[in-house]
Design a protein around this motif. Structure first.
Motif, mmCIF file in Angstrom:
data_model
loop_
_atom_site.group_PDB
_atom_site.id
_atom_site.type_symbol
_atom_site.label_atom_id
_atom_site.label_comp_id
_atom_site.label_asym_id
_atom_site.label_seq_id
_atom_site.Cartn_x
_atom_site.Cartn_y
_atom_site.Cartn_z
ATOM 1 N N LYS A 126 0.829 -1.206 0.000
ATOM 2 C CA LYS A 126 0.000 0.000 0.000
ATOM 3 C C LYS A 126 0.864 1.258 0.000
ATOM 4 N N ARG A 127 2.023 1.173 0.649
ATOM 5 C CA ARG A 127 2.944 2.323 0.676
ATOM 6 C C ARG A 127 3.770 2.407 -0.605
ATOM 7 N N LYS A 128 3.573 1.464 -1.506
ATOM 8 C CA LYS A 128 4.346 1.380 -2.752
ATOM 9 C C LYS A 128 5.843 1.251 -2.470
ATOM 10 N N ASN A 129 6.143 0.497 -1.427
ATOM 11 C CA ASN A 129 7.536 0.188 -1.088
ATOM 12 C C ASN A 129 7.842 -1.191 -1.663
ATOM 13 N N TYR A 130 8.637 -1.222 -2.721
ATOM 14 C CA TYR A 130 8.905 -2.479 -3.410
ATOM 15 C C TYR A 130 10.331 -2.959 -3.189
ATOM 16 N N CYS A 131 10.927 -2.565 -2.077
ATOM 17 C CA CYS A 131 12.263 -3.046 -1.713
ATOM 18 C C CYS A 131 12.125 -4.277 -0.828
ATOM 19 N N GLY A 132 12.996 -5.257 -1.034
ATOM 20 C CA GLY A 132 12.927 -6.476 -0.239
ATOM 21 C C GLY A 132 14.291 -7.030 0.063
ATOM 22 N N ALA A 133 14.308 -8.124 0.791
ATOM 23 C CA ALA A 133 15.548 -8.832 1.087
ATOM 24 C C ALA A 133 15.954 -9.633 -0.145
ATOM 25 N N TRP A 134 17.057 -10.395 -0.002
ATOM 26 C CA TRP A 134 17.575 -11.136 -1.160
ATOM 27 C C TRP A 134 16.548 -12.089 -1.755
ATOM 28 N N ASN A 135 15.643 -12.623 -0.919
ATOM 29 C CA ASN A 135 14.690 -13.623 -1.404
ATOM 30 C C ASN A 135 13.332 -13.037 -1.808
ATOM 31 N N THR A 136 13.135 -11.740 -1.630
ATOM 32 C CA THR A 136 11.842 -11.134 -1.975
ATOM 33 C C THR A 136 11.956 -9.932 -2.907
ATOM 34 N N ASP A 137 13.156 -9.373 -3.066
ATOM 35 C CA ASP A 137 13.307 -8.134 -3.827
ATOM 36 C C ASP A 137 12.861 -8.306 -5.279
ATOM 37 N N ALA A 138 13.276 -9.377 -5.930
ATOM 38 C CA ALA A 138 12.903 -9.586 -7.333
ATOM 39 C C ALA A 138 11.396 -9.757 -7.487
ATOM 40 N N LEU A 139 10.777 -10.454 -6.554
ATOM 41 C CA LEU A 139 9.325 -10.646 -6.606
ATOM 42 C C LEU A 139 8.604 -9.316 -6.459
ATOM 43 N N LEU A 140 9.081 -8.472 -5.555
ATOM 44 C CA LEU A 140 8.457 -7.172 -5.346
ATOM 45 C C LEU A 140 8.653 -6.252 -6.552
ATOM 46 N N LYS A 141 9.803 -6.374 -7.213
ATOM 47 C CA LYS A 141 10.033 -5.570 -8.422
ATOM 48 C C LYS A 141 9.041 -5.967 -9.516
ATOM 49 N N ASP A 142 8.759 -7.263 -9.647
ATOM 50 C CA ASP A 142 7.752 -7.713 -10.613
ATOM 51 C C ASP A 142 6.382 -7.143 -10.256
ATOM 52 N N ILE A 143 6.037 -7.199 -8.984
ATOM 53 C CA ILE A 143 4.735 -6.678 -8.548
ATOM 54 C C ILE A 143 4.628 -5.194 -8.871
ATOM 55 N N GLU A 144 5.725 -4.462 -8.691
ATOM 56 C CA GLU A 144 5.727 -3.028 -9.011
ATOM 57 C C GLU A 144 5.422 -2.798 -10.489
ATOM 58 N N VAL A 145 6.098 -3.539 -11.356
ATOM 59 C CA VAL A 145 5.898 -3.361 -12.804
ATOM 60 C C VAL A 145 4.521 -3.850 -13.218
ATOM 61 N N TRP A 146 4.109 -4.992 -12.710
ATOM 62 C CA TRP A 146 2.818 -5.557 -13.094
ATOM 63 C C TRP A 146 1.643 -4.688 -12.648
ATOM 64 N N SER A 147 1.846 -3.924 -11.576
ATOM 65 C CA SER A 147 0.758 -3.069 -11.080
ATOM 66 C C SER A 147 0.264 -2.112 -12.153
ATOM 67 N N LEU A 148 1.144 -1.749 -13.082
ATOM 68 C CA LEU A 148 0.782 -0.809 -14.145
ATOM 69 C C LEU A 148 -0.106 -1.448 -15.192
ATOM 70 N N SER A 149 -0.232 -2.782 -15.154
ATOM 71 C CA SER A 149 -1.032 -3.493 -16.161
ATOM 72 C C SER A 149 -2.524 -3.492 -15.839
ATOM 73 N N PHE A 150 -2.887 -3.021 -14.651
ATOM 74 C CA PHE A 150 -4.289 -3.064 -14.229
ATOM 75 C C PHE A 150 -4.884 -1.656 -14.244
ATOM 76 N N GLU A 151 -6.134 -1.568 -14.674
ATOM 77 C CA GLU A 151 -6.830 -0.284 -14.614
ATOM 78 C C GLU A 151 -7.167 0.058 -13.164
ATOM 79 N N LYS A 152 -7.549 -0.953 -12.411
ATOM 80 C CA LYS A 152 -7.875 -0.765 -11.000
ATOM 81 C C LYS A 152 -7.224 -1.902 -10.207
ATOM 82 N N LEU A 153 -6.541 -1.540 -9.137
ATOM 83 C CA LEU A 153 -5.847 -2.554 -8.327
ATOM 84 C C LEU A 153 -5.812 -2.102 -6.880
ATOM 85 N N SER A 154 -6.125 -3.008 -5.970
ATOM 86 C CA SER A 154 -6.032 -2.688 -4.544
ATOM 87 C C SER A 154 -5.516 -3.901 -3.787
#
Length: 482
Positions: free
Chosen positions: A408-436
């Motif tokens: 919700k805070r749009k903080n997509y930084c993570g540890a070594w095992n989650t950072d890449a996943l969060l970066k994908d979520i950040e980019v994919w968020s732009l693919s939706f017209e509405k997302l919560s």
């Protein structure tokens, strides 16, 4: 900013006054009370990625291993190589063939556990002692003390986050630390005569006996809404009792038991107060009176709440069940499961429309290093499937409060095992017209929870277009309540 060293004598006086305050002493030197926990223990905390284009595989610390964090080469290091050279850029996976040429097998096994983002992202330095990889002085302090915030004992965290009055939190913490003045403890520190229980006068008054297994107390537990028999804990410690209700190893997690934990600790507190009233005021309280007292103590903060998106605090709706998304939206409930002893995990998700109709479900087996990674992987999988189905208005619900608040805070930084996943979520968020992203308590997320547990205990990934028979009771429960 200026910094000055305080004299040791002044520091000792400050500690002395703090210690007196904790144990209820005045500043009068003659006012002495029994200190049941050493001061140094009181001072302890309450709860104890990228593309690799700029990462040197031989010198930089880049693999999950505290201390060295560098792979062991099995050949002469090639200074021209970067970590990106070991990644297949077409499939966004690790190139095992290249890894085998340059590193030993233990190093390779750790490397391939690092998730890779499906999109290109810049390399960054990550601090390994925080969940988002960002340096904090607190994490450095914890590291110097030999503690890692990520591995803090779950028991202490659950005690301090339980929605009950603070005095009850402190009381339960003292119980877990063997620091309440029952007769068995007092008799080892001073001459008090016998150490028998003041209620039954038959057995030594240990903490477990006083609060759980004394025959008169056991009757209170059985008559309460918990309807529990405490005989099984006669040879157990108070820690076993707390772990049982919280589902902490070696006990199995049981959502229904965990939801009752606030009432359990309030009833412990009420039983302790009645014990003191009996000793010091010769006042006897009935079982019904003690149970009612515990019920009144549960904080209103314990009520389960779902806060609709874009709602004000005045419009918050109190619910304790799953609810469909808004018209035109799709909702995916997600959950992650993790066994810290085996590193086996599971991901569960269920998709439903605004009419509450089941559309699909999935349960996947994963190897993971933390519960948080499992929760993030579940959200990552949900978004990926939603994009494949061309869903444009998506609501994701999870019972991982910390993860949801981070997104919700749009903080997509993570540890070594989650950072890449969060970066994908950040980019994919732009693919939706509405997302919560919304947090819901476990009771509103039972379907996803059951799927995640299935995935953790299975060895195969499963996808369903129609619900499996074993999931129907939980699904019907949601449909009945909503």
């Amino acid at each position: 900013m200026a910094a000055f060293l305080l004299p040791k004598n002044l520091c000792q006086k400050i500690d002395s006054h703090l210690c007196k305050f904790w144990w209820g002493e005045s500043l009068d030197p003659k006012d002495k009370k029994l200190h049941l926990i050493a001061w140094e223990n009181l001072c302890k905390p309450k709860a104890e990625g990228g593309d690799g284009e700029f990462i040197d595989p031989w010198c930089d610390h880049w693999i999950p291993d505290i201390g060295t964090a560098k792979p062991k080469p099995n050949s002469i290091p090639d200074p021209t190589l970067k970590v990106a050279d070991f990644i297949d850029q077409d499939t966004r996976t690790w190139n095992r063939q290249k890894l085998d040429l340059h590193f030993d097998q233990p190093s390779i096994e750790r490397i391939v556990q690092i998730p890779l983002s499906s999109v290109h992202s810049r390399d960054r330095r990550a601090w390994d002692l925080t969940r988002d990889g960002v340096f904090t002085t607190k994490s450095a302090y914890m590291g110097l003390r030999g503690h890692r915030d990520l591995s803090a004992d779950k028991l202490w965290k659950e005690i301090w986050r339980t929605k009950v009055p603070y005095r009850i939190q402190i009381f339960v913490w003292k119980c877990a630390k063997n620091a309440i003045p029952v007769r068995d403890i007092l008799s080892k520190r001073m001459n008090i005569g016998d150490n028998l229980c003041p209620r039954c006068h038959r057995e030594a008054e240990t903490i477990t006996h006083a609060l759980i297994t004394c025959p008169q107390v056991s009757r209170i537990w059985f008559l309460s809404r918990l309807n529990v028999r405490t005989d099984l804990f006669r040879d157990k410690t108070i820690l076993d009792w707390l772990r049982y209700w919280l589902g902490i190893n070696p006990y199995q997690l049981n959502v229904n038991l965990m939801e009752n934990f606030p009432f359990v600790v309030c009833l412990m507190w009420a039983i302790w107060n009645s014990r003191n009233a009996l000793i010091f005021s010769n006042k006897y309280e009935s079982a019904t009176s003690i149970i009612n007292s515990a019920s009144r103590m549960i904080s209103q903060r314990h009520n389960l709440r779902i806060i609709p998106t874009n709602s004000s605090p005045q419009n918050q709706t109190i619910l304790s069940y799953w609810s469909p998304p808004r018209s035109g939206w799709f909702k995916i409930n997600t959950d992650g499961a993790w066994d810290p002893n085996t590193s086996k995990g599971g991901v569960g998700l269920v998709t439903r429309d605004s009419f509450g109709l089941f559309l699909s479900a999935a349960a996947m087996h994963i190897n993971t290093y933390s519960a948080e990674e499992a929760e993030i992987r579940a959200i990552w999988t949900a978004m990926k499937q939603a994009m494949e189905r061309k869903i444009t208005a998506l609501e994701i619900e999870s019972d991982a409060k910390v993860v949801v608040e981070q997104l919700k805070r749009k903080n997509y930084c993570g540890a070594w095992n989650t950072d890449a996943l969060l970066k994908d979520i950040e980019v994919w968020s732009l693919s939706f017209e509405k997302l919560s992203f919304n947090y819901v308590p476990r009771v509103c997320n039972r379907v996803a929870h059951e799927l995640a547990q299935w995935g953790k205990n299975s060895t195969t990934d499963m996808f369903w277009g129609t619900p499996p028979v074993w999931l129907l009771p939980v699904l019907r429960g949601d449909q009945f309540l909503c």
